[in-house]
Each structure stands twice: as C-alpha cells, then as structure tokens.
Design an enzyme around this catalytic site. Structure first.
Site, PDB file in Angstrom:
ATOM      1  N   GLN A 101      -1.069   2.422  -5.650  1.00 43.89           N
ATOM      2  CA  GLN A 101      -2.473   2.671  -5.299  1.00 43.89           C
ATOM      3  C   GLN A 101      -3.424   2.260  -6.422  1.00 43.89           C
ATOM      4  O   GLN A 101      -4.489   1.702  -6.179  1.00 43.89           O
ATOM      5  CB  GLN A 101      -2.675   4.150  -4.974  1.00 43.89           C
ATOM      6  CG  GLN A 101      -2.775   4.386  -3.491  1.00 43.89           C
ATOM      7  CD  GLN A 101      -2.912   5.849  -3.121  1.00 43.89           C
ATOM      8  OE1 GLN A 101      -3.211   6.690  -3.959  1.00 43.89           O
ATOM      9  NE2 GLN A 101      -2.677   6.127  -1.869  1.00 43.89           N
ATOM     10  N   ASP A 105      -4.339  -1.455  -6.384  1.00 40.97           N
ATOM     11  CA  ASP A 105      -4.793  -1.990  -5.109  1.00 40.97           C
ATOM     12  C   ASP A 105      -6.185  -2.624  -5.238  1.00 40.97           C
ATOM     13  O   ASP A 105      -7.210  -1.956  -5.083  1.00 40.97           O
ATOM     14  CB  ASP A 105      -4.784  -0.842  -4.093  1.00 40.97           C
ATOM     15  CG  ASP A 105      -5.104  -1.285  -2.674  1.00 40.97           C
ATOM     16  OD1 ASP A 105      -5.571  -2.423  -2.493  1.00 40.97           O
ATOM     17  OD2 ASP A 105      -4.891  -0.484  -1.752  1.00 40.97           O
ATOM     18  N   ARG A 148       0.852  -1.200   0.000  1.00 39.26           N
ATOM     19  CA  ARG A 148       0.000   0.000   0.000  1.00 39.26           C
ATOM     20  C   ARG A 148       0.883   1.244   0.000  1.00 39.26           C
ATOM     21  O   ARG A 148       0.921   2.006   0.949  1.00 39.26           O
ATOM     22  CB  ARG A 148      -0.963  -0.065   1.169  1.00 39.26           C
ATOM     23  CG  ARG A 148      -2.050  -1.075   0.822  1.00 39.26           C
ATOM     24  CD  ARG A 148      -3.111  -1.208   1.835  1.00 39.26           C
ATOM     25  NE  ARG A 148      -4.357  -1.566   1.162  1.00 39.26           N
ATOM     26  CZ  ARG A 148      -5.476  -1.855   1.789  1.00 39.26           C
ATOM     27  NH1 ARG A 148      -5.533  -1.809   3.090  1.00 39.26           N
ATOM     28  NH2 ARG A 148      -6.554  -2.181   1.105  1.00 39.26           N
ATOM     29  N   TYR A 198      -2.632  -0.829   9.388  1.00 42.59           N
ATOM     30  CA  TYR A 198      -3.675  -1.807   9.709  1.00 42.59           C
ATOM     31  C   TYR A 198      -3.939  -1.849  11.205  1.00 42.59           C
ATOM     32  O   TYR A 198      -3.142  -1.356  12.005  1.00 42.59           O
ATOM     33  CB  TYR A 198      -3.249  -3.202   9.238  1.00 42.59           C
ATOM     34  CG  TYR A 198      -3.367  -3.398   7.756  1.00 42.59           C
ATOM     35  CD1 TYR A 198      -4.616  -3.559   7.160  1.00 42.59           C
ATOM     36  CD2 TYR A 198      -2.246  -3.415   6.946  1.00 42.59           C
ATOM     37  CE1 TYR A 198      -4.729  -3.744   5.795  1.00 42.59           C
ATOM     38  CE2 TYR A 198      -2.347  -3.598   5.579  1.00 42.59           C
ATOM     39  CZ  TYR A 198      -3.593  -3.771   5.008  1.00 42.59           C
ATOM     40  OH  TYR A 198      -3.715  -3.951   3.663  1.00 42.59           O
ATOM     41  N   SER A 240      -8.531  -2.402  -2.086  1.00 44.50           N
ATOM     42  CA  SER A 240      -9.249  -1.144  -1.913  1.00 44.50           C
ATOM     43  C   SER A 240     -10.371  -0.993  -2.922  1.00 44.50           C
ATOM     44  O   SER A 240     -11.485  -0.594  -2.571  1.00 44.50           O
ATOM     45  CB  SER A 240      -8.290   0.046  -2.045  1.00 44.50           C
ATOM     46  OG  SER A 240      -7.444   0.099  -0.931  1.00 44.50           O
TER      47      SER A 240
HETATM   48  P1  NAD Z   1      -9.197  -3.972   6.807  1.00 46.08           P
HETATM   49  O1  NAD Z   1     -10.077  -4.434   5.719  1.00 46.08           O
HETATM   50  O2  NAD Z   1      -7.998  -4.788   7.163  1.00 46.08           O
HETATM   51  O3  NAD Z   1     -10.063  -3.768   8.148  1.00 46.08           O
HETATM   52  C1  NAD Z   1     -11.242  -2.987   8.154  1.00 46.08           C
HETATM   53  C2  NAD Z   1     -11.277  -2.077   9.370  1.00 46.08           C
HETATM   54  O4  NAD Z   1     -11.595  -2.816  10.556  1.00 46.08           O
HETATM   55  C3  NAD Z   1      -9.971  -1.345   9.674  1.00 46.08           C
HETATM   56  O5  NAD Z   1     -10.187   0.041   9.668  1.00 46.08           O
HETATM   57  C4  NAD Z   1      -9.597  -1.854  11.066  1.00 46.08           C
HETATM   58  O6  NAD Z   1      -8.916  -0.888  11.835  1.00 46.08           O
HETATM   59  C5  NAD Z   1     -10.947  -2.197  11.642  1.00 46.08           C
HETATM   60  N1  NAD Z   1     -10.908  -3.068  12.826  1.00 46.08           N
HETATM   61  C6  NAD Z   1     -10.096  -4.135  13.093  1.00 46.08           C
HETATM   62  N2  NAD Z   1     -10.373  -4.652  14.300  1.00 46.08           N
HETATM   63  C7  NAD Z   1     -11.398  -3.931  14.832  1.00 46.08           C
HETATM   64  C8  NAD Z   1     -12.130  -3.978  16.052  1.00 46.08           C
HETATM   65  N3  NAD Z   1     -11.853  -4.907  16.989  1.00 46.08           N
HETATM   66  N4  NAD Z   1     -13.100  -3.064  16.260  1.00 46.08           N
HETATM   67  C9  NAD Z   1     -13.378  -2.117  15.326  1.00 46.08           C
HETATM   68  N5  NAD Z   1     -12.723  -2.026  14.153  1.00 46.08           N
HETATM   69  C10 NAD Z   1     -11.748  -2.907  13.900  1.00 46.08           C
HETATM   70  O7  NAD Z   1      -8.705  -2.485   6.537  1.00 46.08           O
HETATM   71  P2  NAD Z   1      -8.612  -1.674   5.167  1.00 46.08           P
HETATM   72  O8  NAD Z   1      -9.937  -1.250   4.751  1.00 46.08           O
HETATM   73  O9  NAD Z   1      -7.823  -2.462   4.202  1.00 46.08           O
HETATM   74  O10 NAD Z   1      -7.791  -0.396   5.618  1.00 46.08           O
HETATM   75  C11 NAD Z   1      -6.749  -0.415   6.579  1.00 46.08           C
HETATM   76  C12 NAD Z   1      -5.974   0.886   6.554  1.00 46.08           C
HETATM   77  O11 NAD Z   1      -5.197   0.984   5.367  1.00 46.08           O
HETATM   78  C13 NAD Z   1      -6.808   2.149   6.574  1.00 46.08           C
HETATM   79  O12 NAD Z   1      -6.117   3.103   7.340  1.00 46.08           O
HETATM   80  C14 NAD Z   1      -6.825   2.612   5.164  1.00 46.08           C
HETATM   81  O13 NAD Z   1      -7.092   3.976   5.024  1.00 46.08           O
HETATM   82  C15 NAD Z   1      -5.423   2.246   4.768  1.00 46.08           C
HETATM   83  N6  NAD Z   1      -5.270   2.115   3.315  1.00 46.08           N
HETATM   84  C16 NAD Z   1      -4.183   2.708   2.701  1.00 46.08           C
HETATM   85  C17 NAD Z   1      -4.009   2.590   1.327  1.00 46.08           C
HETATM   86  C18 NAD Z   1      -2.860   3.213   0.634  1.00 46.08           C
HETATM   87  O14 NAD Z   1      -2.160   3.977   1.228  1.00 46.08           O
HETATM   88  N7  NAD Z   1      -2.610   2.889  -0.606  1.00 46.08           N
HETATM   89  C19 NAD Z   1      -4.918   1.870   0.574  1.00 46.08           C
HETATM   90  C20 NAD Z   1      -6.005   1.273   1.224  1.00 46.08           C
HETATM   91  C21 NAD Z   1      -6.143   1.401   2.605  1.00 46.08           C
END
Ligand code: NAD
Length: 378
Positions: free
Chosen positions: A125, A128, A120, A228, A131
């Site tokens: 991006q 991805d 990521r 994460y 996402s």
């Molecule tokens: P994910 O699918 O792994 O998880 C979904 C969400 O569940 C996450 O926000 C996580 O914090 C939350 N979670 C985990 N345990 C929990 C609990 N016990 N109670 C409540 N919530 C809980 O996550 P994702 O959607 O892939 O995104 C993770 C991070 O990566 C985010 O900060 C996102 O913005 C970031 N991200 C960055 C990029 C990039 O920079 N290219 C791309 C995509 C996502």
C-alpha cells in the site's frame, strides 16, 4: 551504491522522484544519493533542501555511475544511453503499446520497474503510486472546477441575500472520485456520486454524499477479484445513461473519474447531456488521458461551449499539485527501494521470486521478463 534522481526531461512533468525526506532515508540505508541540479524546482524543492539531507548535486552525466535511477516517467532512448548496464530504473513506465521502448530498456541491460503494476496488497500500500497520485488528482479536480465555476460552492447566507450551494456529481468513486467527493463536501457543495461497483455505495455514503446508480443484478456482480470495475453490458450502459441524463441536467459541476483497467474509459456523459446543463456549469474529465468519460472533452484544453458549459480536460492532474504529489510519489518509490535493500551488505538485491518484483519488473538481464510484454515462448 549510488542512487541518481534526474530532472524529468518532459516539460509537462513538474514532479520529481525524491524528496528531502526520502534522501535522508536513503542515506540512512547506506546509499549515496545524487540529485540532478534543479530536479526539484518545479515541485518547490530547491537543491539546498536535498543537500541538507546529504545528497550531492550533480548533472545528467552522473546517471552513468548510478546503480539505481528513480524517475517519474519512463526514460527516453537518450536517457537510457546514459545509464550503465545493470542499473535499476524505477518509474511509472506506461508500457502498453510501447513494446519498442520496453525492448530498448532490455537491450541496454537495464532492470526497469513499472511502479503502476504494484499489486494492491496490504504490504505494498505504501508503494501504490496510482493511489497516491489519484488521491491528489481527485482533490485538484474540485479545485480546478471551483476556479472556473465563478460562483460559490457553499451556501452563503448574507444580508444581501442567499447564494445556493452548488450541486456536484462525481462519476466513478474509486480513489480519485472518493477524494473529489470529500473535497467538494468540505467546500460545502451538495454531493451525489455513482459507480458500477457495489462496494462504492457504502464508501460514498460514509463521506456524506448520496449514491445514485442502477442497482440491478449486473451491478451486484460488477466487481473483479482485484477490486476493479468490469466493463458493463450494453443493456446496463443504456439504463445507466438514462439515469445519468436526468441527473446531470440538474448539476452545477460534474467530475468524471471512471476507468476500467486495460480498456478505454467508458463514455458516460454524451454531448446531449452536456447540452442539457445550465450555462456556467462545469465538467472536469479526469479520464481524458485514457479517452475521456465526456463527449467533447479535449486533452490539455479547457473549452467553454456555446451554451456556456465549460469542459476541463487537464492531463497529469497530479502534476498540477506537484509539490504534494512529489512528496507522496517519492515516498512510494523509497518504500519499494527499501524493500530491495539487503540490510547487512547495504546493497540493492533484485529477488525475482518476490511478488512485488514479479509484478513490476519489465526487463532484467538483457531480456523483457514481464509476462505481459515478453515475447511468447516458442
Ligand atoms: P480506477 O481508477 O480503475 O477507476 C475509477 C472508478 O471508476 C472505479 O471506482 C470504477 O469502479 C469506476 N467505474 C468504472 N466504470 C464505470 C462506469 N461505467 N460508471 C461509473 N463508474 C465506473 O479505480 P481505483 O481508483 O484505482 O480503485 C479501484 C478499486 O481499488 C477501489 O475499490 C479502491 O478502493 C481499490 N483500491 C485498493 C487498494 C489497496 O487495497 N491497496 C488501493 C487502491 C485502491
């Protein structure tokens, strides 16, 4: 060189790994493109849309001549046998717990890339797939909830009286959760959301939803370097459960999206919490494929309990909005493929030193090469 896009053999997979737009782009790179007849039909792309952009329509047998195969799912043993040694196969490989399948791709001489391991970082991006697909799944979760809710989401003031706005609670504010929040807001619901990552607080607020969470010291340190979530301590989970129990009882719709990389989904909604909800309430568990956030959620089932609460457990939710999901998925794969095309020779060159290749390449030159799957060094 030839790129082949087969029809997915899994009947529950409506997506396809190319779009008319990506066919056009691949042709512009100097690649030949063959699409299996009917590959796009479940994503509302007829063969003629592909041929218009310069693709040839073929059959499974064309896999044999392909230098690159673009897929949604990991190829089956049968499919692998149909590819030539040295072919690149780019797909979501879902390789954990599938050591034998990974080794089969290595023995067949295939270079298999797992798109879900794309780092990521800014450069990647556009590649991805997690996402792009989670974003659509978050949207679709709200649409699915609204479809079984049987009440209006927005407040409606009419001559015949007022319908109150629905209260929607989104648990897990990652990519899918944030899109669910935005969608529920657009539909006029009153939205609250929670997460264990402190960074989520501001993102939730910026979408016009209220953030609710146990904000102790552990919460303030809960984000990994990769952005994460970490698995939370038992003490935190207990505090969180008490907070959630109170809140869930007052909701009309709960959408759960919480995941922790490499771990089963955290259980956030207990059977007692489900029982505390009003008749007609709806829960959508987007984590059901990974064990589920909700007690009683069943994969691929929509269940209405005796108390009138419905739990929606669709899997492959992006596939429920396949026409859009395929366009974005195809674009993710195209961007990665393009990064490997040598512009002068117009051929695909795998550079094992490239960080995107390093992160995603599972098998190459007859061996399993990915650090997480390769046999331990003697
Ligand atoms: P994910 O699918 O792994 O998880 C979904 C969400 O569940 C996450 O926000 C996580 O914090 C939350 N979670 C985990 N345990 C929990 C609990 N016990 N109670 C409540 N919530 C809980 O996550 P994702 O959607 O892939 O995104 C993770 C991070 O990566 C985010 O900060 C996102 O913005 C970031 N991200 C960055 C990029 C990039 O920079 N290219 C791309 C995509 C996502």
């Amino acid at each position: 060189q030839t790129v082949f896009i087969p029809k997915e053999i899994d009947p529950s997979e409506p997506r396809v790994a190319a779009s008319p737009d990506t066919v056009k782009r691949m042709k512009a790179l100097g690649l030949d493109v063959v699409v299996e007849a009917g590959a796009g039909l479940s994503s509302r792309i007829p063969d003629s849309e592909f041929t218009k952009m310069g693709a040839a329509i073929g059959s499974v047998a064309d896999g044999e001549h392909a230098d690159v195969v673009l897929k949604v799912r990991r190829p089956s043993d049968d499919e692998i046998r149909g590819y030539k040694s040295g072919a690149l196969v780019i797909a979501t490989m879902d390789p954990y717990g599938k050591q034998a399948e990974v080794e089969a791709m290595a023995s067949a001489g295939i270079s298999a890339f797992a798109m879900e391991f794309m780092p990521r970082i800014t450069r990647a991006q556009v590649m991805d797939v997690l996402s792009s697909q989670a974003n659509l799944a978050g949207y679709q979760a709200v649409v699915d909830a609204a479809a079984v809710y049987e009440r209006a989401l927005p407040m409606m003031m009419t001559a015949a009286g007022t319908v109150p706005a629905a209260k929607v609670f989104v648990m897990g504010a990652g990519v899918a959760g944030l899109q669910a929040i935005a969608t529920a807001r657009r539909m006029g619901a009153i939205v609250t959301a929670t997460d264990v990552r402190p960074a989520a607080k501001e993102q939730v607020a910026s979408l016009g939803a209220k953030f609710v969470a146990v904000e102790d010291d552990e919460f303030k340190a809960a984000e990994t370097a990769g952005g994460y979530a970490k698995e939370m301590s038992k003490a935190y989970q207990e505090k969180q459960a008490a907070m959630v129990a109170d809140h869930v009882a007052k909701q009309d719709i709960v959408i759960t999206t919480a995941l922790i990389p490499g771990r089963p989904a955290p259980k956030l909604v207990s059977a007692a919490m489900v029982a505390s909800m009003k008749p007609g309430s709806v829960i959508v568990d987007l984590a059901v494929e990974r064990g589920g956030n909700v007690e009683g959620a069943v994969a691929d089932a929509v269940i209405t309990l005796d108390n009138g609460v419905t739990i929606v457990g669709h899997t492959n939710v992006a596939g429920r909005i396949a026409a859009s999901a395929s366009l974005l998925y195809a674009r993710n794969l195209y961007a990665f493929l393009e990064s490997m095309v040598d512009k002068t020779s117009k051929t695909v060159v795998v550079n094992p030193e490239d960080e995107l290749v390093k992160a995603t390449l599972l098998t190459h030159g007859g061996s399993v090469v990915h650090a997480n799957f390769a046999p331990a060094a003697p």
